[in-house]
Design a protein around this motif. Structure first.
Motif, mmCIF file in Angstrom:
data_model
loop_
_atom_site.group_PDB
_atom_site.id
_atom_site.type_symbol
_atom_site.label_atom_id
_atom_site.label_comp_id
_atom_site.label_asym_id
_atom_site.label_seq_id
_atom_site.Cartn_x
_atom_site.Cartn_y
_atom_site.Cartn_z
ATOM 1 N N TYR A 104 -12.799 2.704 -28.831
ATOM 2 C CA TYR A 104 -11.418 2.038 -28.513
ATOM 3 C C TYR A 104 -10.269 2.709 -29.229
ATOM 4 N N GLY A 105 -10.332 3.369 -30.309
ATOM 5 C CA GLY A 105 -9.228 4.174 -30.830
ATOM 6 C C GLY A 105 -9.094 5.332 -29.835
ATOM 7 N N ALA A 106 -10.056 5.968 -29.299
ATOM 8 C CA ALA A 106 -9.662 7.025 -28.169
ATOM 9 C C ALA A 106 -9.276 6.431 -26.772
ATOM 10 N N LEU A 107 -9.253 5.150 -26.540
ATOM 11 C CA LEU A 107 -8.620 4.640 -25.171
ATOM 12 C C LEU A 107 -6.931 4.614 -25.330
ATOM 13 N N ARG A 108 -6.567 4.888 -26.714
ATOM 14 C CA ARG A 108 -5.119 4.761 -26.952
ATOM 15 C C ARG A 108 -4.611 6.148 -26.480
ATOM 16 N N SER A 109 -5.349 7.192 -26.114
ATOM 17 C CA SER A 109 -4.771 8.424 -25.886
ATOM 18 C C SER A 109 -4.978 8.475 -24.382
ATOM 19 N N ASP A 110 -4.519 9.685 -23.680
ATOM 20 C CA ASP A 110 -4.565 9.995 -22.314
ATOM 21 C C ASP A 110 -5.729 10.864 -21.893
ATOM 22 N N THR A 111 -6.769 10.814 -22.930
ATOM 23 C CA THR A 111 -7.936 11.943 -22.633
ATOM 24 C C THR A 111 -8.803 11.432 -22.051
ATOM 25 N N VAL A 112 -9.216 10.043 -21.854
ATOM 26 C CA VAL A 112 -10.505 9.490 -21.368
ATOM 27 C C VAL A 112 -9.976 8.776 -19.978
#
Length: 282
Positions: A104-112
Motif C-alpha cells: 500500500y505504501g508503494a502504491l503512493r509512488s508512480d512505480t507500480v
C-alpha cells in the motif's frame, strides 16, 4: 518444486536486500509478512508459468539488515517496497500480511502499474475501531507491546509461531515451512525486528488518534493503482468482513474471498490464488 529459490541481492532505499527468486519470466515483486519469510511464495511459484517471483527478506528479517534508525513503521516499509519495485524493474507487486502493508505504501509512488494484496486490507488502523471484534482477533499485537515480547516470541523454540499458524489458518498443516520460518526468526535480531513492526504500527496509530481523533474507514488516501484484494474466507487473524469497505480506498479494485483458506491463503490454496493473480496481471 524448488522450495528454497535462487538467492539474490539488490540495493534499494539505501540498503541491501537479500531475497529468493522463483521461476523464470516476467518479474513480480513479492513481499512476505509475519511470521514468515520469502520462501512462503514457493507454492505460488509452482502454479505460475512465465513468471519470476522476486521475494526479498523484509527490512530486519534474516540476511537483510535491520534499520539503522530503528524505523519499522508502515511508512518506512512502504518506501522500501517502492524502491524495490524500481530497483527490480517490475510493474507488479504482490504483498501478504506486512507485505500487503508495504505494498500500500508503494502504491503512493508512480512505480507500480498493478498490485495484489492478501490478508490485510487498506486502512487497517481505522478498521480496528469500526470492527471492535478485530481488537480481540489482534490480541498478538497488544501482546507485542509488552517489554518481554521478544523473549516470549523466542520461548520454547518459537512455540508462539506454531500457535499463530494453527489459529490463523484452521486445519493448516505445513510443518516444514513453519520450521524454516522459525530458523529465519532465530537469525540475528530478526525476532526483535519483527516485534518492532507492531510497536511502530501501534505508535503511529496512537499518534494519529491523538492528533486527529478516531478516523472513519471512509476517510484517507485513495489509491489510483488498480489492486486485487484477496482474503481467506476462514481467516481468523483478520476477519474477512473488514474487506466489506475496502473498495472505498481505491479508484479501481476487486475483492476476492478464497474459500477453504485462512490467513495464509497463498500456501493453503496456491492454485486458486495463482489463477486470481494471473487474471489480474494479464
Amino acid at each position: 518444486m524448488d522450495t528454497e529459490g535462487e538467492r539474490f541481492a539488490v540495493t534499494a532505499n539505501g540498503r541491501e536486500f537479500v531475497g529468493r527468486a522463483f521461476g523464470e519470466g516476467e518479474p513480480w515483486l513479492c513481499l512476505h509478512g509475519f511470521p514468515d519469510d520469502p520462501r512462503t511464495f514457493d507454492r505460488l511459484a509452482a502454479e505460475l508459468d512465465g513468471v519470476r517471483l522476486l521475494a526479498p527478506y523484509m527490512r530486519g528479517y534474516g540476511p537483510t539488515g535491520g534499520s539503522p534508525d530503528d524505523d519499522y513503521s508502515p511508512a518506512a516499509i512502504g518506501r522500501d517496497a517502492a524502491a524495490l519495485a524500481e530497483a527490480l524493474d517490475t510493474r507488479f507487486v504482490v504483498g501478504h500480511d506486512w507485505g500487503a502493508v508495504a505494498a500500500y505504501g508503494a502504491l503512493r509512488s508512480d512505480t507500480v502499474e498493478r498490485a495484489a494484496t492478501m490478508a490485510v486490507p487498506p486502512r487497517f488502523d481505522a478498521l480496528l475501531f469500526a470492527y471492535p471484534s478485530q481488537f480481540l482477533r489482534s490480541w498478538y499485537i497488544w501482546l507485542f507491546q509488552a517489554p518481554g515480547a521478544v523473549r516470549l516470541l523466542r520461548a520454547r523454540d518459537f512455540a508462539l509461531v506454531d500457535a499463530l499458524y494453527g489459529s490463523w489458518s484452521p486445519g493448516f498443516d505445513d510443518e516444514a515451512h513453519v520450521a524454516r520460518v522459525k530458523r529465519t526468526l532465530a537469525e540475528g535480531d530478526t525476532a526483535a525486528n519483527a516485534v518492532a513492526y507492531y510497536r511502530d504500527m501501534v505508535a503511529a496509530t496512537v499518534e494519529g488518534v491523538r492528533a486527529n481523533g478516531i478516523r472513519d474507514p471512509s476517510e484517507g488516501h485513495v489509491f489510483e493503482t488498480p489492486t486485487l484484494l484477496l482474503t481467506g474466507a476462514d481467516d481468523r487473524c483478520i476477519g474477512t468482513q473488514l474487506y466489506d469497505r475496502a473498495g472505498e480506498a481505491f479508484e479501481t479494485c476487486r475483492v476476492g474471498r478464497v474459500r477453504d483458506a485462512g490467513h495464509f491463503l497463498h500456501r493453503e490454496r496456491p492454485a486458486v490464488v495463482a489463477d486470481e493473480l494471473r487474471a489480474w496481471f494479464a
